[in-house]
Design an enzyme around this catalytic site. Structure first.
Site, PDB file in Angstrom:
ATOM      1  N   ALA A 131     -47.693 -19.686  88.774  1.00 19.18           N
ATOM      2  CA  ALA A 131     -47.473 -18.879  87.301  1.00 19.18           C
ATOM      3  C   ALA A 131     -46.774 -17.495  87.770  1.00 19.18           C
ATOM      4  O   ALA A 131     -46.698 -16.586  86.665  1.00 19.18           O
ATOM      5  CB  ALA A 131     -48.563 -18.995  86.508  1.00 19.18           C
ATOM      6  N   ASN A 199     -55.294 -16.767  90.433  1.00 16.21           N
ATOM      7  CA  ASN A 199     -54.817 -17.267  91.681  1.00 16.21           C
ATOM      8  C   ASN A 199     -53.372 -16.441  91.925  1.00 16.21           C
ATOM      9  O   ASN A 199     -52.929 -16.303  92.950  1.00 16.21           O
ATOM     10  CB  ASN A 199     -54.468 -18.593  91.702  1.00 16.21           C
ATOM     11  CG  ASN A 199     -55.604 -19.484  91.839  1.00 16.21           C
ATOM     12  OD1 ASN A 199     -56.309 -19.325  92.977  1.00 16.21           O
ATOM     13  ND2 ASN A 199     -56.105 -20.399  90.995  1.00 16.21           N
ATOM     14  N   HIS A 229     -47.598 -11.318  83.180  1.00 18.86           N
ATOM     15  CA  HIS A 229     -47.843 -10.741  84.531  1.00 18.86           C
ATOM     16  C   HIS A 229     -46.709  -9.755  84.364  1.00 18.86           C
ATOM     17  O   HIS A 229     -45.733 -10.152  84.615  1.00 18.86           O
ATOM     18  CB  HIS A 229     -47.875 -11.761  85.220  1.00 18.86           C
ATOM     19  CG  HIS A 229     -49.092 -12.564  85.391  1.00 18.86           C
ATOM     20  ND1 HIS A 229     -50.453 -12.572  85.206  1.00 18.86           N
ATOM     21  CD2 HIS A 229     -48.826 -14.046  85.017  1.00 18.86           C
ATOM     22  CE1 HIS A 229     -50.899 -13.652  85.142  1.00 18.86           C
ATOM     23  NE2 HIS A 229     -49.988 -14.568  85.034  1.00 18.86           N
TER      24      HIS A 229
END
Length: 277
Positions: A131, A199, A229
């Protein structure tokens, strides 16, 4: 006349999937629909009977077996399971000189012996981009000198509930009405406190300057519906900033793009033209 050249069929690589959460189920469907050069041969899940019923469309050519039996049935394993199962899934494959795709890459920090095992036996551990974005650029910059890597993650409240760090620190986020910073530290610390959420931060750290120098902030934001993010990198070769907004899958902790990153990585293994790492 020139004789027609025989077309050599592409050898199929056998794939096993360990774990049937949102990512594992999505990958089963993708492989069933067809990814050239790959064939799904085995699946493992906590409840095998339920998995057989849920994925009955896969047919008799796919075996539903315990984790310990996967290695004998496949050339590649894709780990989509709880982090605690990582050694049990990856170890047999890399010891046999095979390939393991690891999505719970935060667990690699506490299981570095798996990397040593892969090196000793000619196996490979592949961490897909998942991701996150820009791992190619970060890894390229790491061939020179990186001064700093900073990541700020903002997630909906539902995607952070139950994280060990929140429980240990007695932090309640259910009723917050505005963004709240709930963590500031390193990627290694985040891997311990948020094993199901970050992760991406560990993947970023492994591509760049390591888990102890990669700085991270985590925010719970009740106004968000996507996982966001932002990454900032300063290096002697470049300075860059990147932001990604991930649409969650059925599991709010996981973005839809994660399964697609695995499919992309598989295709790159056999592609005649490969773009990026």
């Amino acid at each position: 006349m020139t004789a027609a050249l025989a077309v050599r069929p592409q050898e199929e690589t056998r794939v096993a999937i360990a774990g049937l959460g949102a990512i594992g189920v999505g990958l089963c469907k993708a492989l069933h629909d067809g990814i050239a050069g790959f064939r799904l041969t085995a699946v493992s899940a906590r409840d095998l009977d339920a998995a057989r019923e849920r994925l009955a469309y896969l047919g008799p050519s796919v075996a539903f077996v315990p984790i310990a039996e996967l290695e004998g049935l496949a050339d590649i394993v894709i780990e989509c399971a709880p982090a605690a199962l990582l050694p049990e899934i990856v170890g047999p494959f890399v010891k046999a000189g095979k390939t393991a795709f690891v999505l719970s890459c935060a667990a690699l920090l506490g299981n570095s012996e798996l990397v040593d095992l892969a090196e000793a036996h000619g196996g490979r551990i592949i961490v897909p981009s998942g991701a996150i974005l820009g791992l190619d650029a970060v890894n390229a910059a790491a061939q020179g000198k990186i001064e700093s890597v900073r990541m700020v993650t903002r997630k909906p409240v539902t995607g952070l509930k139950g994280a060990p760090f929140l429980v240990e620190q007695n932090i309640t986020i259910d009723e917050i009405t505005e963004p709240l910073r709930i963590f500031k530290g390193t990627a290694r610390q985040a891997a311990v406190g948020f094993p199901a959420n970050l992760n991406v931060a560990v993947a970023l750290s492994l591509a760049g300057i390591g888990p102890d120098r990669t700085e991270l902030e985590i925010w719970a934001d009740p106004s968000l519906k996507r996982n966001v993010h932002n990454i900032q990198v300063k290096a002697d070769s470049a300075e860059f900033e990147m932001t990604i907004e991930n649409i969650p899958s059925d599991n709010p902790k996981t973005g839809r793009i994660t399964a697609l990153s695995v499919i992309s990585a598989l295709k790159k293994m056999k592609a005649p033209l490969r773009i990026g790492g």
